[in-house]
Design a protein around this motif. Structure first.
Motif: not given
Lengths: 257, 178
Positions: B72-78
């Motif tokens: 979920w954090l990676y998705r926000i990072t993207v």
């Protein structure tokens, strides 16, 4: 145009998810297609190039900066209270509302001041009324008798007031000679409470059963107060004597109402 | 680990801010490294990382425990990286008009460090293709997971991944690295 199947196989090979049979298929295809083989090798090298990227470490204070930018009240119960407060403040933020609120606050402050003044005044009156060392509060009393005094040696006026079971005598007399003022009353129900001087001239006081006597001279202004045990009609006798000679005498009743 | 993260998230939502500090401690370096693959500039990567954790905290109640917390954090990072680049590009467009004529267009080649050249090549790649290339290479995620992170079907992930790799290869060839 590269075949879609070849794309899948190259992707799988780079991602190391290719099966042995698929790997065999890919190798066969690349042997037969030199251009595709060049592309495949360059893509493999590109992937290896990415491994050469340096692993950069963030600043030591990054974590601190992140934590400092977090609003920790977001999920606290205090925040809910704060939201209510913010809402109330937003209601009062309009200029018209601001004036209305200021006016209301002014009114409340005014009422509080008036209440304090009224309370103090009432409290003072009670002190005056029930404390034997004071005189009755005139503004709460009613004038029940006015006695004008005219004689050859003395003149003046006596105002008799009443509030509840308290009686007050305001006496103003003008005389050049010594005199005695005597007030007789029913000692069974009444008792003398207090004498207070309203000017700087001195008098002498004598109290007895059923009477009080004031001796003085010159112009005098003083007050006497009495209290009754029961609320009944009272009879008073007012006498003024010069030496032993009676200059003035008056009997009067004050009804209980 | 997933249960541990979920418990920390639940604690945060109950008003325990300290739990979020644990999550930040745990993931801020990896998020920074990922952001640094999307944004060339060190400061930009740190700004993106900071923004990721602030956004994550603000939207914590929307976190779906079906997915791993770090995914979920990676998705926000993207998303934050895409938004950051958009903002930066619009600023650069404005500043381009004021750029000095003395700017050396070959300045990029002054730095012989291979890492810098590869980073530059990655940055030349459109974000649309840079994302799958970086995520696949550095996170080694499956197509399904990349599909979640990028918000596109698996088929699109595969297609963009291949195109991205091809374009990156072309850039590196052009830079005479390959």
């Amino acid at each position: 145009m590269i075949d879609k199947n070849l794309i899948d196989l190259i992707n799988k090979d780079i991602d190391k998810t290719i099966s042995p049979s698929e790997k065999e298929k890919l190798s066969q295809y690349l042997k037969e297609n030199p251009d595709a083989n060049v592309l495949y090798n360059e893509l493999l090298q590109t992937e290896h190039m990415l491994d050469k990227l340096e692993d950069i470490i963030p600043s030591p204070n990054l974590k601190e900066r992140i934590l400092n930018s977090i609003d920790y009240n977001l999920y606290s119960t205090k925040k809910i209270n704060s939201k209510i407060l913010d809402y109330l403040l937003s209601i009062f933020s309009g200029s018209r509302t601001k004036y209305a609120v200021s006016f209301a606050l002014g009114m409340i402050a005014g009422l509080i001041i008036l209440t304090v003044i009224f309370y103090n005044s009432t409290f003072h009156d009670e002190l005056e009324s029930y404390n034997t060392s004071g005189t009755i509060g005139l503004h709460k009393s009613s004038l029940v008798q006015t006695i004008d005094i005219f004689s050859e040696d003395i003149s003046g006026r006596v105002d008799v007031s009443k509030v509840n079971n308290f009686y007050g005598f305001d006496i103003k007399l003008n005389s050049q000679d010594k005199y005695r003022l005597i007030i007789e009353f029913d000692s069974a129900n009444l008792s003398f409470d207090n004498l207070s001087l309203n000017d700087l001239n001195s008098v002498s006081l004598e109290k007895g059963l059923g009477y009080v006597q004031i001796s003085g001279s010159q112009d005098l202004n003083y007050s006497l107060s009495f209290s009754a045990k029961d609320l009944t009609s009272e009879k008073f006798t007012l006498k003024i004597l010069k030496e032993n000679r009676e200059l003035f005498k008056k009997e009067f009743f004050v009804s209980k109402n | 680990m997933e249960n541990e993260d979920f418990k920390l998230v639940s604690d945060c939502l109950s008003g325990n801010g300290r739990s979020y500090e644990v999550l930040v401690e745990k993931y801020h370096k990896i998020i920074f490294r990922l952001a640094n693959k999307f944004a060339k500039d060190f400061d930009d990567a740190e700004e993106i990382t900071q923004s990721v954790f602030v956004k994550a905290y603000e939207n914590l109640k929307d976190y779906n425990p079906k997915y791993k917390f770090f995914s979920w954090l990676y998705r926000i990072t993207v998303n934050e990286s895409i938004n950051f680049e958009k903002r930066k590009k619009s600023v650069e467009k404005i500043s381009e008009n004021f750029r000095s004529v003395n700017d050396d267009p070959d300045k990029i080649y002054d730095n012989n460090a291979l890492s810098d050249v590869i980073t530059d090549a990655l940055m030349e790649l459109d974000m649309l293709y840079r994302m799958p290339v970086v995520l696949k290479h550095f996170l080694d995620y499956s197509y399904k997971e990349l599909s979640y992170l990028l918000g596109v079907p698996e088929k699109t992930v595969k297609s963009r991944l291949f195109t991205g790799r091809q374009l990156l290869k072309d850039i590196l060839v052009k830079k005479r690295v390959l």
